[in-house]
Enzyme design. Structure first.
Site, PDB file in Angstrom:
ATOM      1  N   ASP A 188       0.733  -3.836  -3.975  1.00  0.00           N
ATOM      2  CA  ASP A 188       2.174  -3.773  -3.733  1.00  0.00           C
ATOM      3  C   ASP A 188       2.491  -3.883  -2.243  1.00  0.00           C
ATOM      4  OD1 ASP A 188       4.847  -3.391  -3.854  1.00  0.00           O
ATOM      5  OD2 ASP A 188       4.780  -1.402  -4.761  1.00  0.00           O
TER       6      ASP A 188
ATOM      7  N   SER B  51       7.606  -6.115  -5.268  1.00  0.00           N
ATOM      8  CA  SER B  51       7.455  -5.266  -6.445  1.00  0.00           C
ATOM      9  C   SER B  51       8.493  -5.662  -7.499  1.00  0.00           C
ATOM     10  CB  SER B  51       7.574  -3.793  -6.038  1.00  0.00           C
ATOM     11  OG  SER B  51       7.177  -2.957  -7.096  1.00  0.00           O
TER      12      SER B  51
END
Length: 871
Positions: free
Chosen positions: A422, A276
């Site tokens: 993610d 991320s």
């Protein structure tokens, strides 16, 4: 003093945006026009996607009735326990402020937190250690947290061997002590008792190990092959270090301060992973050299972070239309400055020598997490991996990974066009994959996730942050408060596991959130930058220059206490890397460096700090090498560690492809007949006796490495079958002259079993058994025979003839002759051993004190066809 103006090269780094809308590599070229309603592989990151709602599988009436009441009840318990946890932590903080940190040590602690440079921090930390009496702990060698007696004994041994110039003795000693966390010397507890440094005995041990590794590297009485095998072995045992950058939205910009601290101390590991927001920081780190990074890690870096610049009216309208707050195409264009345009993982590794790893999760709920790097996805574009790793549901839609083909064109990374999101949802810190692919045995984790940061609590102190009272031996807030904190935290984890295992949590935004709190968020060394309450209000906002300046300073300060531990680790790791690098270079140029202080060679003088691209030791690399060697062996090319080359038998045996479906080995020479020799003339076999002579004394290390395991044999196996011989002799009298239809198959099976347990070579593999050209298994010693053909002396106690049944051994001479003629007709070269050997002859030979052995070129020996495996 005003800062010096940036150089022209630095100015170019700030001005270049690496975006060309007309280029086929531009993200805009992959998207459909706004009016296009659907997605295709030609526009993999377009956001206008309509998904059909999948029908949920029925779980039964009881599940549907109890699920929601049970889920609400568990969340109510979690709410109560979380409130109790926050109150407990605040009580601990008040206790430390009122009791632990008072007087002069509180003043020193305040100076420590306000230090602006690392040198200033070190001076203050030394004052704290002296004031609190921690220096006395460093001087005392005895301690219960590590095996101090073993460390002292090993250090003295290494010093004595190095003074005596005993290189091979040093190599044997280092092969034992160069291990990850040897005797507890790398334990976090050893660095949690002081503000800086550890015990002097541990630091002296590390310095001696590094000096011995440099001594072996520059030694002249050891061959290059021995050095190569030695450094490869210790590198596998010691492993490599990895810097792991977690996610955390805008909290992730604290990573820049951590990176800056390691960069200025020249302690950056070669393996970097990010997820991320950490993936964006890792991409900047792995696409720039050290000199370039020093110009970029400044408060002005905030001007390049503009991902959240859209006003509320724009992103709210986008969220209603696409289900995501941010536009994928816009983020791709803005992230290309951090990735130097459309660089791939392989190109970034070639440029800087750092292995970039980004963790992503497939959109499918049951698919495993994928770690993208120059090994698993060499041609994947880094900016597409960053977008996928930042695709939090509701923030950014899942993304299709993009890659370059051989012509430089951009295409989807996988043919199915799968989307990824993610990686923090399942595996924020991919320690398992790092260990498997890069042999990472030491992980440095910079953890900035806001939902996890609160739960990091070290009741007995952390690295560079000891407990203030009871001279570092106490508990933070006292034992009762520390025990209560641990109990509540473990009970919260239990409730989240119940929700996950019972599948109570519904999918929110088409994602499974049940495992968000159940991952492993820590490593061997975990750094947690101190955030503020104001960071929560700017969790999805871009930082300005003052905020970036504060984040850089906070990240540096949280990394300074850990630099001592990392420096000791990197001292040994880089000594091993220097040895591998110089030996690899010397094997190519047939020379070595005699200067122990020689730095690592660089492929580009401008890449300051970039290491020579010695492959990071990994099982993936070994798999590619092994596969290429097998391919070369099949094509008949030379090179590679084949069994023939290891045993120096490459000129004796060659592949025989004449048999159908079975790969065999045959001898090039006429072979060696069986002759009788008295048992008294045989050399006595000792536990340390090497069964196979090496090519030269220089290969002793590689051949004898691990002798304790290679020379385990079972000389009494044939004796175990003696009770069955009488049974076979009684039952086989009626079928002595009858050939069983499957006798050859039974003989092959029995011979293979016997040779498996009493193999001639160092390995028990079937391939090396075949390399010995049909010789019967047993303990053998190799000696050079005529024309360079080695002869083998066989132990009659383990001869495979004794395992054959008598009905297979007592064939008539005519049948035997026909079998050998059929073998010759197939083009096989016969080897000695054709005389029929029965069980009676073997027993008589054993009773008379003689044994059978093959001897090349013995006079008067009959050269008859052999009994080949499976004949």
């Amino acid at each position: 003093m005003p800062p010096s103006p940036p150089s022209s090269a630095a100015a170019d780094q700030w001005n270049i945006d690496y975006v060309n809308e007309d280029s086929p590599l531009s993200p805009r070229s992959f998207s459909l026009p706004p009016e296009s309603p659907q997605l295709s592989t030609a526009s993999p990151i377009h956001q206008r996607v309509s998904r059909k709602r999948q029908r949920a599988t029925s779980q039964g009436l009881t599940y549907n009735v109890i699920r929601w009441p049970l889920l609400f009840f568990i969340f109510f318990i979690i709410y109560l326990e979380f409130s109790a946890y926050v109150i407990t932590r605040q009580i601990v903080n008040v206790f430390e402020w009122l009791v632990a940190w008072r007087g002069y040590k509180a003043k020193l602690r305040k100076e420590l937190r306000k230090a602006k440079t690392y040198d200033e921090w070190v001076n203050t930390a030394k004052k704290l250690d002296k004031h609190l009496g921690f220096d006395d702990w460093k001087d005392v060698e005895e301690d219960s947290y590590f095996d101090w007696a073993l460390v002292r004994r090993v250090r003295r041994t290494l010093t004595r061997l190095r003074a005596a110039n005993d290189t091979r003795g040093l190599m044997d000693a280092l092969a034992v002590c160069v291990r990850a966390n040897f005797a507890g010397t790398e334990s976090v507890k050893m660095y949690s008792e002081t503000f800086i440094g550890t015990k002097k005995a541990v630091e002296a041990h590390i310095k001696e190990v590094a000096a011995c590794l440099d001594y072996v590297r520059t030694a002249t009485d050891v061959s290059l092959e021995e050095k190569r095998a030695f450094f490869r072995a210790v590198n596998k045992h010691y492993g490599s270090s990895a810097l792991c950058l977690s996610g955390g939205a805008s909290f992730g910009y604290y990573h820049f301060g951590v990176i800056k601290a390691f960069l200025e101390a020249d302690l950056l590991p070669r393996v970097i992973t990010g997820t991320s927001a950490g993936g964006l920081c890792a991409a900047l780190l792995c696409t720039r050299t050290d000199s370039e990074l020093k110009e970029l890690l400044v408060p002005e870096l905030a001007d390049k972070i503009t991902a959240c610049s859209d006003p509320f009216t724009v992103w709210f309208k986008r969220f209603r239309q696409t289900g995501a707050r941010f536009d994928t195409i816009d983020w791709a264009r803005r992230s290309m400055w951090f990735t130097r345009g459309s660089l791939t993982f392989k190109e970034a590794y070639t440029k800087t020598g750092r292995a970039l790893n980004i963790s992503v999760v497939p959109s499918d709920r049951h698919s495993p997490t994928i770690l993208l790097n120059h090994l698993t996805a060499p041609n994947c574009l880094i900016w597409s991996a960053i977008l996928a790793s930042a695709a939090v549901p509701g923030i950014l839609n899942p993304v299709v990974l993009m890659a370059k083909d051989r012509s430089g064109n951009i295409k989807p990374h996988n043919l199915g066009g799968s989307r990824f999101k993610d990686g923090s949802l399942r595996e924020d810190i991919p320690l398992g994959s790092l260990h498997t692919q890069f042999n990472c045995n030491f992980s440095i984790v910079s953890q900035t996730n806001p939902h996890i940061h609160l739960f990091f609590f070290a009741p007995r102190g952390s690295v560079g942050r000891p407990v203030a009272h009871r001279k570092g031996k106490g508990w933070r807030g006292g034992f009762i408060l520390s025990a209560l904190e641990s109990y509540i935290k473990l009970d919260l984890s239990k409730h989240f596991k119940v929700i996950r295992d019972l599948d109570l949590m519904p999918q929110i935004l088409q994602s499974d959130w049940s495992g968000v709190f159940l991952q492993r968020f820590s490593g061997d060394l975990t750094l947690t930058p101190r955030s503020t309450i104001g960071d929560w209000f700017h969790i999805l906002s871009d930082p300005d220059r003052p905020q970036m300046k504060r984040m850089l300073r906070v990240g540096e300060r949280v990394a300074w206490p850990a630099l001592g531990m990392v420096r000791n680790r990197m001292t040994v790791e880089r000594a091993i890397l220097r040895g591998r690098s110089e030996v690899r270079t010397a094997l190519s140029h047939d020379r070595t460096s005699n200067d122990p202080a020689t730095s690592l060679p660089e492929t580009n003088p401008e890449l300051t700090g970039a290491l020579d691209h010695v492959p990071i030791e990994s099982d993936v690399d070994a798999g590619f090498v092994s596969r290429s060697r097998r391919a070369r062996n099949k094509t008949g090319s030379k090179g590679g560690d084949t069994p023939e080359e290891q045993l120096n038998l490459a000129g004796v045996f060659q592949l025989d492809e004449s048999s159908k479906g079975v790969r065999r080995r045959k001898q090039k020479k006429s072979g060696m007949p069986l002759v009788a020799e008295p048992l008294g003339e045989l050399p006595e076999v000792s536990p340390t006796h090497s069964p196979i002579a090496t090519e030269s004394p220089q290969r002793n290390y590689t051949s004898n490495f691990g002798d304790s395991f290679r020379h385990v044999r079972a000389p009494s196996l044939p004796a175990l079958s003696s009770p069955f011989r009488s049974i076979r002799s009684n039952t086989s009298s009626s079928s002595n002259n009858v050939q069983s239809p499957s006798s050859s198959q039974r003989f092959r099976s029995q011979l293979s079993i016997t040779r498996w347990f009493g193999g001639v070579s160092e390995s028990s593999s079937d391939e090396e058994d075949e390399d010995l050209g049909g010789l019967q298994s047993g303990e053998a010693t190799a000696s050079s025979g005529e024309e360079g053909i080695p002869t083998f002396q066989l132990d009659s106690a383990v001869e495979s003839h004794s395992d054959r049944s008598e009905d297979e051994m007592l064939h008539s001479g005519a049948n035997v002759k026909e079998e050998y003629q059929s073998e010759e007709s197939e083009g096989k070269i016969p080897i000695p051993g054709g005389e029929r050997v029965t069980q009676e002859k073997i027993d008589a030979s054993m009773a008379s004190g003689e044994r059978l052995r093959p001897a090349g070129g013995s006079k008067g020996s009959a050269k008859t066809p052999p009994v080949q495996d499976g004949a």
